[in-house]
Design a protein around this motif. Sequence first.
Motif, PDB file in Angstrom:
ATOM      1  N   ARG A 161     -19.469   5.179   8.241  1.00 23.42           N
ATOM      2  CA  ARG A 161     -19.915   6.578   8.161  1.00 23.42           C
ATOM      3  C   ARG A 161     -19.076   7.467   9.070  1.00 23.42           C
ATOM      4  N   ALA A 162     -18.819   7.023  10.289  1.00 25.61           N
ATOM      5  CA  ALA A 162     -18.004   7.810  11.221  1.00 25.61           C
ATOM      6  C   ALA A 162     -16.577   7.949  10.706  1.00 25.61           C
ATOM      7  N   GLU A 163     -16.052   6.887  10.137  1.00 26.90           N
ATOM      8  CA  GLU A 163     -14.681   6.927   9.615  1.00 26.90           C
ATOM      9  C   GLU A 163     -14.558   7.926   8.471  1.00 26.90           C
ATOM     10  N   VAL A 164     -15.480   7.885   7.526  1.00 27.03           N
ATOM     11  CA  VAL A 164     -15.413   8.789   6.375  1.00 27.03           C
ATOM     12  C   VAL A 164     -15.693  10.230   6.792  1.00 27.03           C
ATOM     13  N   ASN A 165     -16.669  10.429   7.668  1.00 27.25           N
ATOM     14  CA  ASN A 165     -16.968  11.789   8.124  1.00 27.25           C
ATOM     15  C   ASN A 165     -15.792  12.396   8.879  1.00 27.25           C
ATOM     16  N   ASN A 166     -15.108  11.589   9.679  1.00 33.32           N
ATOM     17  CA  ASN A 166     -13.933  12.092  10.386  1.00 33.32           C
ATOM     18  C   ASN A 166     -12.837  12.512   9.405  1.00 33.32           C
ATOM     19  N   SER A 167     -12.702  11.771   8.323  1.00 34.10           N
ATOM     20  CA  SER A 167     -11.705  12.169   7.318  1.00 34.10           C
ATOM     21  C   SER A 167     -12.093  13.494   6.673  1.00 34.10           C
TER      22      SER A 167
ATOM     23  N   GLN B 167     -11.257  16.241   9.281  1.00 34.78           N
ATOM     24  CA  GLN B 167      -9.818  16.470   9.370  1.00 34.78           C
ATOM     25  C   GLN B 167      -9.303  17.208   8.143  1.00 34.78           C
ATOM     26  N   SER B 168      -9.873  16.907   6.985  1.00 33.07           N
ATOM     27  CA  SER B 168      -9.454  17.610   5.776  1.00 33.07           C
ATOM     28  C   SER B 168      -9.801  19.095   5.852  1.00 33.07           C
ATOM     29  N   VAL B 169     -11.002  19.393   6.350  1.00 37.67           N
ATOM     30  CA  VAL B 169     -11.403  20.798   6.488  1.00 37.67           C
ATOM     31  C   VAL B 169     -10.572  21.497   7.562  1.00 37.67           C
ATOM     32  N   ALA B 170     -10.387  20.831   8.695  1.00 37.11           N
ATOM     33  CA  ALA B 170      -9.624  21.437   9.783  1.00 37.11           C
ATOM     34  C   ALA B 170      -8.180  21.696   9.374  1.00 37.11           C
TER      35      ALA B 170
END
Length: 321
Positions: free
Chosen positions: A165-171, A174-177
């Motif tokens: 969950r943390a890995e996918v949420n971080n992606s 990063q995509s939004v940022a």
Amino acid sequence: MTSVDRTAYPRFGRVVSGRELAEAFTPTDAEVEWARTKTQDQQHLLALVVWLKSYQRLGYFPKVEHVPLLVVRHVRDVLGLGEDVALERAAVRSAKRHREFVRKRMKVVYDGAGVRKVAEDAIRGAVLTKDNPADLINVALEELVRARCELPGYTTLDAMAATIRAEVNNSFYQSVAGRLDAGAKARLARMLVVDPISRRSEFDRLKDVAQAASLGKFKQRLELLEGGDAGAAKRGRRYRRSVHGHGRRARHGLGRQHFGQAGGGPASRDVRAGDRADIGNRDGRVTGVDQADQQRPRRGAAPGILRQAGGQGVAQALRNA
């Protein structure tokens, strides 16, 4: 750590009913005969049968201290053993041999890496649409049961769900940022600055819950959203102009029922010709509305205030009221 109570992970209940004892924890004659051929003393016999029935019920081997005493007594009575025979933790080699006996009878092949792979694939497939860790764990459990796998420990599934969950949420983050330019990042950073007087930040104000459905509150809400997003400002202004007159008339009793048939009579033309902005001041309060409400006529008839207005617009009629 996600609470196990929020998931479907199988466990012993706090209270084991008599029906559950009879249906889930009563060994058959064939199971008792099979267990006697695999053990040499009464203590090992009790441990093997308890693990067999627990695995059938839970899908994994529980710790000996987690088995309810009521279940142990029931199995011991069915086996015809004395009360002095207690369920104790067996030696490492004996416990390993008992697990292999149960797996072979249940036709289950233990594969720790394969089990984790099944759970990981299930969680990765669900995390794109689900964010609650309990939901992710339940998806993994469902897939493990479908694949007839021995369930891993709960902490293993919980840690796996949290990591993925943390890995996918971080992606996602990063995509939004990555789509924000320097100006947008500066505006976002400014939203976190706390005003020393009001002790609130713009982000805190943005989280305010919408208030009562009045025109004034609605306008304030639009202004709040306009301040946070330029694109929303354009859409908000267009929407505000479209509902400015209709929303006010609907709220204060100046709907179509007061103007004769829709789009037909002279009163409705007066509404279109009148200056809607003059109906009320900037803070959303409307003048003369209470009097108009009190003179509300039957459906299809023009209100008295409009008949008195003659050829005047609605705004002028309200001013004179």
